[in-house]
Design an enzyme around this catalytic site. Structure first.
Site, PDB file in Angstrom:
ATOM      1  N   GLU A 454       0.839  -1.191   0.000  1.00  0.00           N
ATOM      2  CA  GLU A 454       0.000   0.000   0.000  1.00  0.00           C
ATOM      3  C   GLU A 454       0.879   1.247   0.000  1.00  0.00           C
ATOM      4  OE1 GLU A 454      -2.682  -0.194   3.280  1.00  0.00           O
ATOM      5  OE2 GLU A 454      -3.909  -1.762   2.363  1.00  0.00           O
ATOM      6  N   SER A 480      -3.887   2.254   0.401  1.00  0.00           N
ATOM      7  CA  SER A 480      -4.640   2.047   1.627  1.00  0.00           C
ATOM      8  C   SER A 480      -6.089   2.430   1.412  1.00  0.00           C
ATOM      9  CB  SER A 480      -4.037   2.907   2.740  1.00  0.00           C
ATOM     10  OG  SER A 480      -4.927   3.038   3.824  1.00  0.00           O
TER      11      SER A 480
END
Length: 564
Positions: A454, A480
């Site tokens: 992420e 994310s």
């Protein structure tokens, strides 16, 4: 009608003289003669002390066990791993986050199969543990029910200039960027650090954990209304007890996970994610869960459903509110009922209550959307869903963008190419990224990363530096659930598989058109052919351990980054 055996597997360890040794072992953990006719229920929990996301799970597991006893079964608790994305973000640890999803699914399968347990209550609180548990349920196809740990309350901070506001974990990442850019003092940064996590529970916005909890409820794998209550709310204890009772009831009825996890159920899940404007990670996870359930779900289904479902949730990271606010206004059933009434949800799907979606919603009778936290369908934030799949010469197999938080319909600019996230972060903090640039981070895909890290640290730094609406970030990695802005991830094929992203060079023009759902590298094919001549991918970053195994097995992000 054939009689249903509510002990479809555990008789091999409880019945007959051949089970003498296994019965002896089970006596040592508390079972006795009165228990041999009871179904054995695995209570699978990702509880740990590393992150607040999971702190409530030990308590909830006890409630689930009591519910199993009340229903007539016998609970046997076991644990699995969980990785905190909040702690592992922005460094080597993030390589292990998505991998943990597979480890969780594999470990739950291993225990359930080895011990011949009849059904399971699955408890999780962190981003990857939720889909990992649901993948295990789909793979095992036993009677199963999922229970979410619940989200954290927002923190509160008063900054040095007198500003007072609620904060979540995402504020801390953005504050780091602002501090590095000289726009925030270290004193205020410390105040935010101390405020973001005031207690137990998962990150509070419509980030990945809350998206997946909402999706689990929409799939029918969780009790209606169980996704939204906060972690510390005692309603969760009631849901835990009822989940334990429910799994025994499912066994009595002969209902297994794949009876619930149908194509229509996945379409319901996508619709709810679109309405909330959920995390881009939901694309990976639903594809993976569907594969385990042997349901034909593809990346193109997300656009098909997103075309008809409006985005109505004004929720962080792009909006104002958090999951606690959704709970105050009726929870996930509010959105599901609105979609059902509009003909955008399948009401005939079976759920863990043994009833259909429509029957559950009729019993709950949730209120209409409040109009602020959850807009009405005729007054949406966006007329279509909050997630979009893009395709084009840069992403032939697809890429994912959270259109709910995307600040431009069309963006065209010159590429700034970096191999892996660290190089891009160094350039950003050194002031070498300018407004109008397209930052391309390659070799961060499922195989090439490995682990498809992420990119919250760099996206938050871009936003904190005041470039959030002026710099486009593209990657074969992912983002994310807390990411918002000009970010496009999951580009497939990835660089290590000779995807077009591997052949982008500094200065190449890249164009994204959200309405056209296109992502294109504006370079002649003859030039790209020349660049491919003699090309070789970067060597594997890991040659031993779990990541080395993972990189050999993992598939494209367009297939959910599955390993089986």
């Amino acid at each position: 009608m054939p009689q249903i055996d509510w002990k479809p597997r555990s008789r091999v360890v409880t019945d007959g003289i051949e089970a003498t040794t296994s019965r002896g072992m089970l006596r040592a953990v508390g079972m006795g003669d009165a228990d041999w006719e009871k179904p054995q229920i695995g209570i699978a929990s990702s509880w740990n002390e590393i992150t607040p996301c999971n702190l409530s799970l030990d308590r909830l597991a006890q409630g689930a066990k009591e519910g199993v006893h009340s229903g007539g079964g016998y609970p046997l608790q076991f644990g699995t791993v969980s990785v905190s994305d909040g702690i592992s973000m922005g460094h080597e640890g993030m390589h292990f986050s998505l991998v943990s999803r597979e480890v969780i699914a594999d470990s739950v399968e291993t225990v359930m199969m080895a011990e011949r347990l009849d059904g399971t209550v699955l408890l999780a609180g962190c981003d990857k543990s939720l889909p990992g548990m649901l993948m295990a349920a789909a793979r095992l196809d036993l009677s199963a029910i999922f229970l979410y740990a619940g989200s954290i309350a927002p923190g509160w901070v008063k900054l040095s200039d007198g500003t007072e506001k609620d904060v979540t974990i995402i504020d801390s990442f953005e504050a780091v960027g602002a501090c590095k850019a000289g726009k925030m003092s270290e004193e205020d940064l410390k105040r935010i650090e101390c405020a973001i996590a005031p207690g137990e529970g998962a990150c509070g916005g419509m980030y990945t954990a809350n998206t997946m909890a909402s999706v689990a409820e929409a799939l029918g794998m969780s009790l209606p209304g169980s996704a939204a209550p906060p972690s510390a709310d005692r309603r969760r204890d009631s849901f835990a007890h009822r989940s334990g009772e429910a799994v025994v009831s499912l066994l009595k009825q002969g209902i297994t996970a794949r009876d619930i996890l149908t194509k229509k159920a996945f379409e319901n899940a996508i619709a709810v994610a679109m309405a909330f404007g959920g995390s881009t990670n939901v694309v990976l996870h639903l594809l993976a869960i569907a594969r385990e359930a042997e349901v034909d779900l593809t990346i193109d289904d997300f656009n098909r459903i997103g075309e008809t479902v409006p985005h109505i949730g004004d929720l962080k990271p792009f909006g104002t509110y958090v999951m606690n606010d959704v709970d105050r206004h009726g929870g996930v059933p509010v959105v599901m009922k609105a979609l059902l009434d509009a003909g955008l949800l399948h009401g005939d799907c079976l759920t863990v209550t043994g009833k259909t979606v429509a029957e559950n919603l009729a019993e709950i009778d949730p209120p209409a959307p409040d109009g602020t936290v959850l807009r009405s369908l005729d007054n949406p934030i966006h007329p279509t869903g909050g997630l979009t799949i893009l395709k084009g010469t840069l992403a032939p197999e697809g890429a994912v963008v959270k259109t709910a938080g995307f600040d431009a319909e069309v963006f065209e600019g010159p590429a700034r190419v970096f191999e892996r996230e660290r190089a891009a972060m160094d350039a950003l903090t050194a002031g070498r990224i300018n407004a109008g640039d397209v930052v391309v981070i390659c070799y961060e895909g499922p195989k090439g990363g490995p682990g498809m890290r992420e990119m919250l640290a760099i996206t938050a730094t871009i936003k904190g530096a005041g470039l959030g609406k002026d710099v486009l970030l593209l990657t074969d990695g992912r983002f994310s659930g807390g990411t918002t802005g000009l970010c496009i991830g999951h580009i497939a094929p990835e660089a290590v598989d000779a995807g077009p992203i591997a052949f982008v060079r500094d200065g190449d023009l890249i164009r994204v058109d959200i309405a056209a759902r296109s992502l294109d590298l504006l370079v002649d094919e003859s030039e790209l052919t020349a660049r491919r001549d003699g090309w070789a991918p970067l060597p594997p970053r890991y040659t031993r351990g779990v990541l080395a195994k993972y990189s050999k097995l993992v598939r494209s992000a367009a297939e959910g980054a599955v390993t089986g």
